[in-house]
Design an enzyme around this catalytic site. Sequence first.
Site, short mmCIF file in Angstrom:
data_model
loop_
_atom_site.label_atom_id
_atom_site.label_comp_id
_atom_site.label_asym_id
_atom_site.label_seq_id
_atom_site.Cartn_x
_atom_site.Cartn_y
_atom_site.Cartn_z
CE LYS A 96 23.73 -0.57 -1.90
NZ LYS A 96 24.13 -1.78 -2.65
CG ASN A 97 20.71 -1.22 0.78
OD1 ASN A 97 21.15 -1.28 -0.36
ND2 ASN A 97 21.16 -1.99 1.76
NE ARG A 151 20.34 -10.23 -6.87
CZ ARG A 151 20.29 -11.44 -7.42
NH1 ARG A 151 21.40 -12.00 -7.85
NH2 ARG A 151 19.16 -12.09 -7.53
CB CYS A 183 24.37 -9.47 -5.59
SG CYS A 183 24.66 -9.51 -3.83
CG ASP A 229 23.44 -5.51 4.07
OD1 ASP A 229 23.67 -6.60 3.52
OD2 ASP A 229 22.75 -4.62 3.55
CB ILE A 283 19.39 -13.10 5.31
CG1 ILE A 283 18.93 -12.59 6.68
CG2 ILE A 283 18.69 -12.34 4.18
CD1 ILE A 283 17.45 -12.65 6.91
#
Length: 418
Positions: A22-23, A91, A115, A305, A327
């Site tokens: 997805k990213n 986002r 998010c 993640d 993060i």
Amino acid sequence: MDKFKIDGRCTLNGEVTISGAKNAALPILFATLLCDEEIHLSNVPRLKDVGTTLKLLEMLGATTKVNGNVTVLTGAVNNHVAPYELVKTMRASILALGPLAARFGAADVSLPGGCAIGARPVNLHVHGLELMGAKIAIEDGYIKARVDGRLKGAHILMDMVSVTGTENLMMAATLADGRTVIENAAREPEVVDLANFLNALGAKVQGAGTDTLTIDGVERLHGGSYSVQPDRIETGTFLVGAAVTGGKVTCRKTDPSLLEAVLVKLEEAGALIEKGADWITLDMTGRTLKPVTIKTAPYPAFPTDMQAQFTVLNAVAKGTGMVTETIFENRFMHVPELVRMGADIELQGNVAICRDTEQLKGAQVMATDLRASASLVLAGFVAEGSTIVDRIYHIDRGYEDIEHKLQGLGGCIERIKG
């Protein structure tokens, strides 16, 4: 709203095919705005966020077609406004800013939403584009960029490592006059995949995978075909699922080189791991799960993640493990839900101390973000009794067909329509 019902005390075993990332897919889809010719994309995951991105491209005037693969033609784009109605749900919509400003000289992108895991400031995007000659105002809830002629190459030192910031500025720089150098750039595999895609269309991007990117602007980009890289986070999630349930799972169509930091920690946790060019097998059969200490940081360090999934691993391992999140603030929202299931987890600032839990118990829990929802599903498989996970629209944003993939591994999970 849909929810998952999970019957616990089950073991995940078998093979699973990993979807496209997805990213990686989202920035690549936004990058199609840089080109007026047809682009064919394969290995694009069927996800809510992908659907939202395609809808946004269509709203801007693009033509899209999905038939297993995805075809995008942005030659007829005649609108430069990314409206709040779509941007609020995702986002990543901020990634329309750079391509629209670079190709059309105008971009109005609503300030992002979608998010709940903390502030992800847009100032890095804005400052970089200003250095490239864009005039930017933030008014009425929109980032409004205007360019007189073409963007100009610039030397950009990013104050902090930002994946989307790096991606936005890299895309914009491909059509700028002259050379752009981005220092302190993100090194994530998804950034590399975007750079490879741009180069396949005729861009001149060098240094992807390092902290310094050099982009020589070109007059225009041409069409082409590209396959999105496999999803390293989906891969890691299934591997943790095998580890916490004491099973053996093989992930196919993946890339072991993309998640070395995760594999090291899984081996440290007691798992037996084998891997090939495009597969990974994790075997936890008859082995004792040990807690690990992890600290999230930008790639190539441990990915944020995967933090929630390893919080579950530490919660059910024998002993005490520590998880430090560097993060994002506010990224331990899964912890109170795990505590509802009986987990012994103490939060001290940005550190979660996970102590030995004799047995998780099924409970009704609520997903709060994408990766937190995946961690609750994994906890449900380990727990005694049934677990209901509410608000699973979060998980649909980032995991393709997850319940059917888990069912194929022996997971007792069903979707209850809301």
